[in-house]
Motif scaffolding. Structure first.
Motif, mmCIF file in Angstrom:
data_model
loop_
_atom_site.group_PDB
_atom_site.id
_atom_site.type_symbol
_atom_site.label_atom_id
_atom_site.label_comp_id
_atom_site.label_asym_id
_atom_site.label_seq_id
_atom_site.Cartn_x
_atom_site.Cartn_y
_atom_site.Cartn_z
ATOM 1 N N TYR A 78 44.973 75.177 52.625
ATOM 2 C CA TYR A 78 46.281 75.608 52.144
ATOM 3 C C TYR A 78 47.190 75.857 53.333
ATOM 4 C CZ TYR A 78 43.929 76.240 47.698
ATOM 5 O OH TYR A 78 43.216 76.021 46.547
ATOM 6 N N THR A 79 48.441 75.431 53.195
ATOM 7 C CA THR A 79 49.439 75.679 54.220
ATOM 8 C C THR A 79 50.607 76.419 53.597
ATOM 9 O OG1 THR A 79 50.514 73.525 53.851
ATOM 10 C CG2 THR A 79 48.826 73.640 55.594
ATOM 11 N N ILE A 80 51.390 77.068 54.448
ATOM 12 C CA ILE A 80 52.541 77.837 53.988
ATOM 13 C C ILE A 80 53.732 77.505 54.881
ATOM 14 C CG2 ILE A 80 51.871 79.841 55.373
ATOM 15 C CD1 ILE A 80 53.007 81.606 53.093
ATOM 16 N N ARG A 81 54.908 77.463 54.275
ATOM 17 C CA ARG A 81 56.146 77.246 55.027
ATOM 18 C C ARG A 81 57.270 77.917 54.268
ATOM 19 N NH1 ARG A 81 58.923 72.252 53.131
ATOM 20 N NH2 ARG A 81 57.651 71.431 51.451
ATOM 21 N N TYR A 82 58.422 78.082 54.933
ATOM 22 C CA TYR A 82 59.555 78.687 54.240
ATOM 23 C C TYR A 82 60.842 78.030 54.695
ATOM 24 C CZ TYR A 82 62.095 81.599 57.633
ATOM 25 O OH TYR A 82 62.899 82.037 58.638
ATOM 26 N N PHE A 83 61.863 78.203 53.856
ATOM 27 C CA PHE A 83 63.197 77.707 54.181
ATOM 28 C C PHE A 83 64.209 78.735 53.713
ATOM 29 C CE2 PHE A 83 67.097 75.434 53.037
ATOM 30 C CZ PHE A 83 67.410 74.923 54.279
ATOM 31 N N GLN A 84 65.035 79.210 54.651
ATOM 32 C CA GLN A 84 66.056 80.200 54.316
ATOM 33 C C GLN A 84 67.379 79.482 54.126
ATOM 34 O OE1 GLN A 84 65.974 83.646 56.700
ATOM 35 N NE2 GLN A 84 67.590 84.655 55.539
ATOM 36 N N PHE A 85 67.956 79.624 52.919
ATOM 37 C CA PHE A 85 69.205 78.924 52.657
ATOM 38 C C PHE A 85 70.400 79.850 52.574
ATOM 39 C CE2 PHE A 85 66.732 79.355 48.790
ATOM 40 C CZ PHE A 85 67.602 79.964 47.908
ATOM 41 N N GLU A 86 70.202 81.153 52.683
ATOM 42 C CA GLU A 86 71.315 82.082 52.753
ATOM 43 C C GLU A 86 70.872 83.320 53.509
ATOM 44 O OE1 GLU A 86 74.452 84.398 49.803
ATOM 45 O OE2 GLU A 86 73.097 82.916 48.975
ATOM 46 N N GLY A 87 71.739 83.815 54.371
ATOM 47 C CA GLY A 87 71.431 85.019 55.132
ATOM 48 C C GLY A 87 70.770 84.695 56.456
ATOM 49 N N ASP A 88 70.461 85.755 57.185
ATOM 50 C CA ASP A 88 69.834 85.622 58.496
ATOM 51 C C ASP A 88 68.700 86.627 58.571
ATOM 52 O OD1 ASP A 88 69.321 84.898 61.107
ATOM 53 O OD2 ASP A 88 70.836 86.245 61.945
ATOM 54 N N GLY A 89 67.488 86.126 58.831
ATOM 55 C CA GLY A 89 66.341 87.004 58.932
ATOM 56 C C GLY A 89 65.123 86.251 59.437
ATOM 57 N N THR A 90 64.039 86.979 59.602
ATOM 58 C CA THR A 90 62.794 86.358 60.055
ATOM 59 C C THR A 90 61.685 86.671 59.064
ATOM 60 O OG1 THR A 90 62.212 88.292 61.391
ATOM 61 C CG2 THR A 90 63.400 86.512 62.500
ATOM 62 N N LEU A 91 60.765 85.719 58.931
ATOM 63 C CA LEU A 91 59.598 85.894 58.070
ATOM 64 C C LEU A 91 58.366 85.829 58.952
ATOM 65 C CD1 LEU A 91 58.753 86.218 55.081
ATOM 66 C CD2 LEU A 91 58.409 83.752 55.036
ATOM 67 N N GLU A 92 57.498 86.806 58.771
ATOM 68 C CA GLU A 92 56.309 86.931 59.607
ATOM 69 C C GLU A 92 55.078 87.082 58.724
ATOM 70 O OE1 GLU A 92 55.059 90.161 62.902
ATOM 71 O OE2 GLU A 92 57.146 89.494 62.994
ATOM 72 N N MET A 93 53.960 86.573 59.196
ATOM 73 C CA MET A 93 52.692 86.683 58.485
ATOM 74 C C MET A 93 51.964 87.925 58.971
ATOM 75 S SD MET A 93 51.041 84.378 56.513
ATOM 76 C CE MET A 93 49.442 83.763 56.154
ATOM 77 N N ASP A 94 51.016 88.414 58.187
ATOM 78 C CA ASP A 94 50.284 89.623 58.569
ATOM 79 C C ASP A 94 49.424 89.442 59.808
ATOM 80 O OD1 ASP A 94 48.426 87.987 57.339
ATOM 81 O OD2 ASP A 94 47.799 89.454 55.846
ATOM 82 N N ASN A 95 49.177 88.198 60.221
ATOM 83 C CA ASN A 95 48.399 87.966 61.447
ATOM 84 C C ASN A 95 49.290 87.848 62.678
ATOM 85 O OD1 ASN A 95 49.520 85.463 61.040
ATOM 86 N ND2 ASN A 95 47.585 84.377 60.783
ATOM 87 N N GLY A 96 50.590 88.124 62.521
ATOM 88 C CA GLY A 96 51.508 88.141 63.662
ATOM 89 C C GLY A 96 52.297 86.870 63.885
ATOM 90 N N ILE A 97 52.049 85.828 63.126
ATOM 91 C CA ILE A 97 52.777 84.571 63.291
ATOM 92 C C ILE A 97 54.175 84.717 62.707
ATOM 93 C CG2 ILE A 97 52.903 82.144 62.590
ATOM 94 C CD1 ILE A 97 49.861 82.098 62.564
#
Length: 168
Positions: A78-97
């Motif tokens: 399984y893989t995970i990815r994200y795309f932010q289409f509004e706003g400004d922020g960061t997404l982090e995983m619980d392992n620090g990535i």
């Protein structure tokens, strides 16, 4: 007479051998089934705990997730990815990535946490996509409004701490 007996024995042996061969061939054809498939790909969902719908600049929101599979195949990745289409922020995983938009990252656990930190004062909207190596995917959409914005769009001031107006 002896020659006729030998000939009849040979014919009987030939007929018995032909009958055995025919029976073996019939059983082979009947026992093979083209519908037999080994299932490797199973649908899945990602369940999340409730998250707040408002966030302020600098605030971090924890998103608890769990992968729910309808079946299990040992070689599924399984893989995970994200795309932010509004706003400004960061997404982090619980392992620090810290995720970069649209980059794929290996999902190592079925239970995981994501941390979204707002970097701006506007609304924040992004999607998280979890995919397996068989082409199945599941999308999660997150919408966070700014805590200072009312539903009618008027910005209100939120006082922090105690303050008194300055008299002149």
């Amino acid at each position: 007479m002896n020659i006729l007996n030998n000939r009849n024995k040979k014919n009987s042996i030939f007929k018995a051998l032909a009958l055995c061969l025919f029976a073996a061939l019939s059983l082979t054809v009947v026992s093979c089934d083209d519908d037999m498939d080994i299932q490797q790909s199973y649908p899945f969902t990602v369940e999340t705990m409730p998250v707040p719908n408002k966030v302020t600049k600098g605030q971090t929101v924890e998103i608890r997730c769990e992968l729910k599979k309808t079946g299990d195949f040992a070689n599924t990745l399984y893989t995970i990815r994200y795309f932010q289409f509004e706003g400004d922020g960061t997404l982090e995983m619980d392992n620090g990535i810290t995720f970069l938009p649209n980059d794929r990252y290996l999902l190592e656990n079925e239970k995981f946490r994501l941390y979204y930190t707002a970097k701006g004062n506007e609304a924040h909207n992004f999607i998280v996509v979890v995919e397996d190596n068989f082409g199945n995917s599941y999308e999660l959409e997150f919408d966070f409004n700014n805590r200072n914005v009312k539903d009618d769009g008027i910005i209100s001031v939120v006082p922090i701490g105690n303050f008194k107006p300055i008299m002149r």
